[in-house]
Design a protein around this motif. Structure first.
Motif, PDB file in Angstrom:
ATOM      1  N   ASP A  88      13.885 -73.284  49.958  1.00 55.82           N
ATOM      2  CA  ASP A  88      14.438 -73.383  51.305  1.00 55.82           C
ATOM      3  C   ASP A  88      13.277 -73.383  52.300  1.00 55.82           C
ATOM      4  OD1 ASP A  88      15.940 -73.429  53.594  1.00 55.82           O
ATOM      5  OD2 ASP A  88      17.247 -71.759  53.018  1.00 55.82           O
ATOM      6  N   SER A  89      12.524 -74.474  52.264  1.00 56.96           N
ATOM      7  CA  SER A  89      11.332 -74.588  53.111  1.00 56.96           C
ATOM      8  C   SER A  89      11.671 -74.530  54.592  1.00 56.96           C
ATOM      9  CB  SER A  89      10.583 -75.883  52.817  1.00 56.96           C
ATOM     10  OG  SER A  89      10.078 -75.859  51.512  1.00 56.96           O
ATOM     11  N   ALA A  90      12.816 -75.099  54.973  1.00 59.35           N
ATOM     12  CA  ALA A  90      13.180 -75.107  56.392  1.00 59.35           C
ATOM     13  C   ALA A  90      13.385 -73.681  56.904  1.00 59.35           C
ATOM     14  CB  ALA A  90      14.439 -75.943  56.606  1.00 59.35           C
ATOM     15  N   ALA A  91      14.108 -72.867  56.166  1.00 57.33           N
ATOM     16  CA  ALA A  91      14.343 -71.479  56.583  1.00 57.33           C
ATOM     17  C   ALA A  91      13.044 -70.679  56.564  1.00 57.33           C
ATOM     18  CB  ALA A  91      15.391 -70.819  55.694  1.00 57.33           C
ATOM     19  N   ALA A  92      12.212 -70.924  55.554  1.00 56.58           N
ATOM     20  CA  ALA A  92      10.925 -70.224  55.471  1.00 56.58           C
ATOM     21  C   ALA A  92      10.036 -70.607  56.652  1.00 56.58           C
ATOM     22  CB  ALA A  92      10.241 -70.554  54.149  1.00 56.58           C
ATOM     23  N   THR A  93       9.994 -71.888  56.972  1.00 56.65           N
ATOM     24  CA  THR A  93       9.196 -72.361  58.104  1.00 56.65           C
ATOM     25  C   THR A  93       9.648 -71.699  59.392  1.00 56.65           C
ATOM     26  OG1 THR A  93       8.723 -74.486  57.059  1.00 56.65           O
ATOM     27  CG2 THR A  93       8.565 -74.413  59.450  1.00 56.65           C
ATOM     28  N   ASP A  94      10.953 -71.660  59.608  1.00 61.03           N
ATOM     29  CA  ASP A  94      11.496 -71.044  60.813  1.00 61.03           C
ATOM     30  C   ASP A  94      11.104 -69.574  60.908  1.00 61.03           C
ATOM     31  OD1 ASP A  94      13.270 -71.013  63.193  1.00 61.03           O
ATOM     32  OD2 ASP A  94      14.438 -69.634  61.944  1.00 61.03           O
ATOM     33  N   LEU A  95      11.195 -68.867  59.809  1.00 58.57           N
ATOM     34  CA  LEU A  95      10.861 -67.440  59.813  1.00 58.57           C
ATOM     35  C   LEU A  95       9.369 -67.223  60.065  1.00 58.57           C
ATOM     36  CD1 LEU A  95      12.422 -64.845  59.648  1.00 58.57           C
ATOM     37  CD2 LEU A  95      12.225 -64.921  57.163  1.00 58.57           C
ATOM     38  N   TYR A  96       8.532 -68.015  59.411  1.00 59.29           N
ATOM     39  CA  TYR A  96       7.089 -67.909  59.670  1.00 59.29           C
ATOM     40  C   TYR A  96       6.776 -68.198  61.144  1.00 59.29           C
ATOM     41  CZ  TYR A  96       5.633 -67.699  54.722  1.00 59.29           C
ATOM     42  OH  TYR A  96       5.402 -67.328  53.413  1.00 59.29           O
ATOM     43  N   GLN A  97       7.418 -69.193  61.719  1.00 55.06           N
ATOM     44  CA  GLN A  97       7.181 -69.510  63.129  1.00 55.06           C
ATOM     45  C   GLN A  97       7.617 -68.364  64.032  1.00 55.06           C
ATOM     46  OE1 GLN A  97       9.229 -73.289  63.275  1.00 55.06           O
ATOM     47  NE2 GLN A  97       7.317 -74.424  63.021  1.00 55.06           N
ATOM     48  N   GLN A  98       8.708 -67.714  63.669  1.00 53.75           N
ATOM     49  CA  GLN A  98       9.174 -66.566  64.441  1.00 53.75           C
ATOM     50  C   GLN A  98       8.141 -65.436  64.413  1.00 53.75           C
ATOM     51  OE1 GLN A  98      12.162 -66.015  66.187  1.00 53.75           O
ATOM     52  NE2 GLN A  98      12.539 -68.203  65.989  1.00 53.75           N
ATOM     53  N   VAL A  99       7.552 -65.198  63.243  1.00 52.04           N
ATOM     54  CA  VAL A  99       6.537 -64.141  63.133  1.00 52.04           C
ATOM     55  C   VAL A  99       5.315 -64.507  63.975  1.00 52.04           C
ATOM     56  CG1 VAL A  99       4.954 -62.937  61.566  1.00 52.04           C
ATOM     57  CG2 VAL A  99       7.325 -63.352  60.871  1.00 52.04           C
ATOM     58  N   ARG A 100       4.898 -65.768  63.903  1.00 54.59           N
ATOM     59  CA  ARG A 100       3.734 -66.197  64.689  1.00 54.59           C
ATOM     60  C   ARG A 100       3.962 -66.023  66.181  1.00 54.59           C
ATOM     61  NH1 ARG A 100       1.204 -71.574  64.319  1.00 54.59           N
ATOM     62  NH2 ARG A 100      -0.672 -70.491  64.927  1.00 54.59           N
ATOM     63  N   ALA A 101       5.202 -66.212  66.625  1.00 47.92           N
ATOM     64  CA  ALA A 101       5.519 -66.125  68.051  1.00 47.92           C
ATOM     65  C   ALA A 101       5.789 -64.693  68.517  1.00 47.92           C
ATOM     66  CB  ALA A 101       6.733 -67.000  68.361  1.00 47.92           C
ATOM     67  N   ALA A 102       6.007 -63.786  67.587  1.00 52.61           N
ATOM     68  CA  ALA A 102       6.373 -62.411  67.941  1.00 52.61           C
ATOM     69  C   ALA A 102       5.157 -61.601  68.394  1.00 52.61           C
ATOM     70  CB  ALA A 102       7.031 -61.733  66.742  1.00 52.61           C
ATOM     71  N   ASP A 103       5.450 -60.540  69.092  1.00 50.41           N
ATOM     72  CA  ASP A 103       4.414 -59.603  69.531  1.00 50.41           C
ATOM     73  C   ASP A 103       4.144 -58.629  68.389  1.00 50.41           C
ATOM     74  OD1 ASP A 103       2.657 -58.052  70.994  1.00 50.41           O
ATOM     75  OD2 ASP A 103       4.237 -57.000  72.104  1.00 50.41           O
ATOM     76  N   VAL A 104       3.361 -59.117  67.401  1.00 46.11           N
ATOM     77  CA  VAL A 104       3.044 -58.330  66.212  1.00 46.11           C
ATOM     78  C   VAL A 104       1.544 -58.381  65.963  1.00 46.11           C
ATOM     79  CG1 VAL A 104       5.328 -58.653  65.172  1.00 46.11           C
ATOM     80  CG2 VAL A 104       3.513 -60.278  64.652  1.00 46.11           C
ATOM     81  N   SER A 105       1.096 -57.633  64.983  1.00 45.49           N
ATOM     82  CA  SER A 105      -0.329 -57.552  64.696  1.00 45.49           C
ATOM     83  C   SER A 105      -0.911 -58.910  64.298  1.00 45.49           C
ATOM     84  CB  SER A 105      -0.589 -56.552  63.565  1.00 45.49           C
ATOM     85  OG  SER A 105      -0.117 -57.076  62.338  1.00 45.49           O
ATOM     86  N   LYS A 106      -2.184 -59.024  64.501  1.00 45.00           N
ATOM     87  CA  LYS A 106      -2.892 -60.246  64.121  1.00 45.00           C
ATOM     88  C   LYS A 106      -2.737 -60.512  62.629  1.00 45.00           C
ATOM     89  CE  LYS A 106      -7.251 -61.829  65.392  1.00 45.00           C
ATOM     90  NZ  LYS A 106      -8.719 -61.633  65.457  1.00 45.00           N
ATOM     91  N   GLN A 107      -2.753 -59.459  61.818  1.00 44.55           N
ATOM     92  CA  GLN A 107      -2.615 -59.618  60.373  1.00 44.55           C
ATOM     93  C   GLN A 107      -1.310 -60.317  60.023  1.00 44.55           C
ATOM     94  OE1 GLN A 107      -4.769 -59.145  57.897  1.00 44.55           O
ATOM     95  NE2 GLN A 107      -3.257 -59.936  56.469  1.00 44.55           N
ATOM     96  N   ARG A 108      -0.208 -59.905  60.640  1.00 46.09           N
ATOM     97  CA  ARG A 108       1.087 -60.539  60.360  1.00 46.09           C
ATOM     98  C   ARG A 108       1.089 -61.984  60.842  1.00 46.09           C
ATOM     99  NH1 ARG A 108       0.814 -57.424  57.127  1.00 46.09           N
ATOM    100  NH2 ARG A 108       1.531 -55.304  57.316  1.00 46.09           N
ATOM    101  N   GLN A 109       0.467 -62.242  61.977  1.00 44.17           N
ATOM    102  CA  GLN A 109       0.399 -63.615  62.472  1.00 44.17           C
ATOM    103  C   GLN A 109      -0.442 -64.494  61.545  1.00 44.17           C
ATOM    104  OE1 GLN A 109      -0.869 -63.073  66.540  1.00 44.17           O
ATOM    105  NE2 GLN A 109       1.242 -62.845  67.247  1.00 44.17           N
ATOM    106  N   LEU A 110      -1.513 -63.938  61.014  1.00 43.33           N
ATOM    107  CA  LEU A 110      -2.334 -64.688  60.056  1.00 43.33           C
ATOM    108  C   LEU A 110      -1.556 -64.970  58.774  1.00 43.33           C
ATOM    109  CD1 LEU A 110      -5.761 -62.875  60.492  1.00 43.33           C
ATOM    110  CD2 LEU A 110      -5.244 -65.244  61.133  1.00 43.33           C
ATOM    111  N   GLU A 111      -0.790 -63.986  58.304  1.00 46.90           N
ATOM    112  CA  GLU A 111       0.028 -64.195  57.102  1.00 46.90           C
ATOM    113  C   GLU A 111       1.049 -65.303  57.323  1.00 46.90           C
ATOM    114  OE1 GLU A 111      -0.278 -59.522  55.667  1.00 46.90           O
ATOM    115  OE2 GLU A 111       1.552 -60.243  56.646  1.00 46.90           O
ATOM    116  N   ALA A 112       1.659 -65.300  58.497  1.00 51.59           N
ATOM    117  CA  ALA A 112       2.642 -66.338  58.809  1.00 51.59           C
ATOM    118  C   ALA A 112       1.964 -67.710  58.931  1.00 51.59           C
ATOM    119  CB  ALA A 112       3.383 -65.989  60.092  1.00 51.59           C
ATOM    120  N   THR A 113       0.799 -67.742  59.506  1.00 51.94           N
ATOM    121  CA  THR A 113       0.059 -69.003  59.625  1.00 51.94           C
ATOM    122  C   THR A 113      -0.293 -69.534  58.246  1.00 51.94           C
ATOM    123  OG1 THR A 113      -0.848 -68.315  61.765  1.00 51.94           O
ATOM    124  CG2 THR A 113      -2.002 -70.095  60.602  1.00 51.94           C
TER     125      THR A 113
END
Length: 171
Positions: A88-113
């Protein structure tokens, strides 16, 4: 049950990937006990279905403290990895994009990227270019690492251009 026993039950629900437990886990995410909320959030990530993903997306934008938002981000990355493995690449992509856009640690943003670079081949060159042109050392290094694993001549061109134009302290 409550306390450590409840945390153990919540962890077991996650390991068992009990999709029927998602509504109960959403309720427990709002627990005043940080350890209980964290266990419920982690269980949602392990379940990794559409219902869990929706709950995690909501948690990323909810009015919660930074620690709890970080728990949501970690669980969202775990959930996205599971969704991707289950095609389910579409759902995974959406979730990763949400993490990248969220106010979270750099580590989580790097993982999502990283997750986006792995699963979205058609857009990976654009994102790789963003990483390699970044003045952020961690993002630049992620781009270098991922450039070794991504296929295609276009990746080589982007990498070559980025190395030539990178700040000396980054290259």
């Amino acid at each position: 049950v409550e306390g450590r026993t409840l945390i153990g039950v919540l962890n077991s629900i996650g390991v068992l990937r009990d999709a029927e437990a998602v509504p109960m886990l959403v309720t427990k995410c709002k627990s005043g006990e940080q350890d209980v909320a964290a266990a419920a959030i982690a269980a949602l990530g392990e379940i990794g279905n559409d219902g869990a993903a929706a709950a995690l997306r909501a948690g990323l934008t909810a009015q919660v403290d930074a620690e709890t938002r970080g728990e949501f981000a970690l669980a969202a990355v775990v959930c996205a990895e599971r969704l991707f493995r289950e095609n389910d690449s579409a759902a995974a992509t959406d979730l990763y994009q949400q993490v990248r856009a969220a106010d979270v640690s750099k580590q989580r943003q790097l993982e999502a990227t990283r997750g986006l670079l792995v699963i979205n081949e058609e857009k990976s060159v654009t994102l790789l270019t963003e990483c390699l042109n970044s003045s952020d050392e961690d993002l630049f290094r992620l781009g270098l690492k991922m450039a070794r694993t991504l296929p295609g001549d276009e990746v080589s061109v982007v990498l070559s251009q980025a190395i030539r134009s990178a700040a000396p302290e980054l290259s």
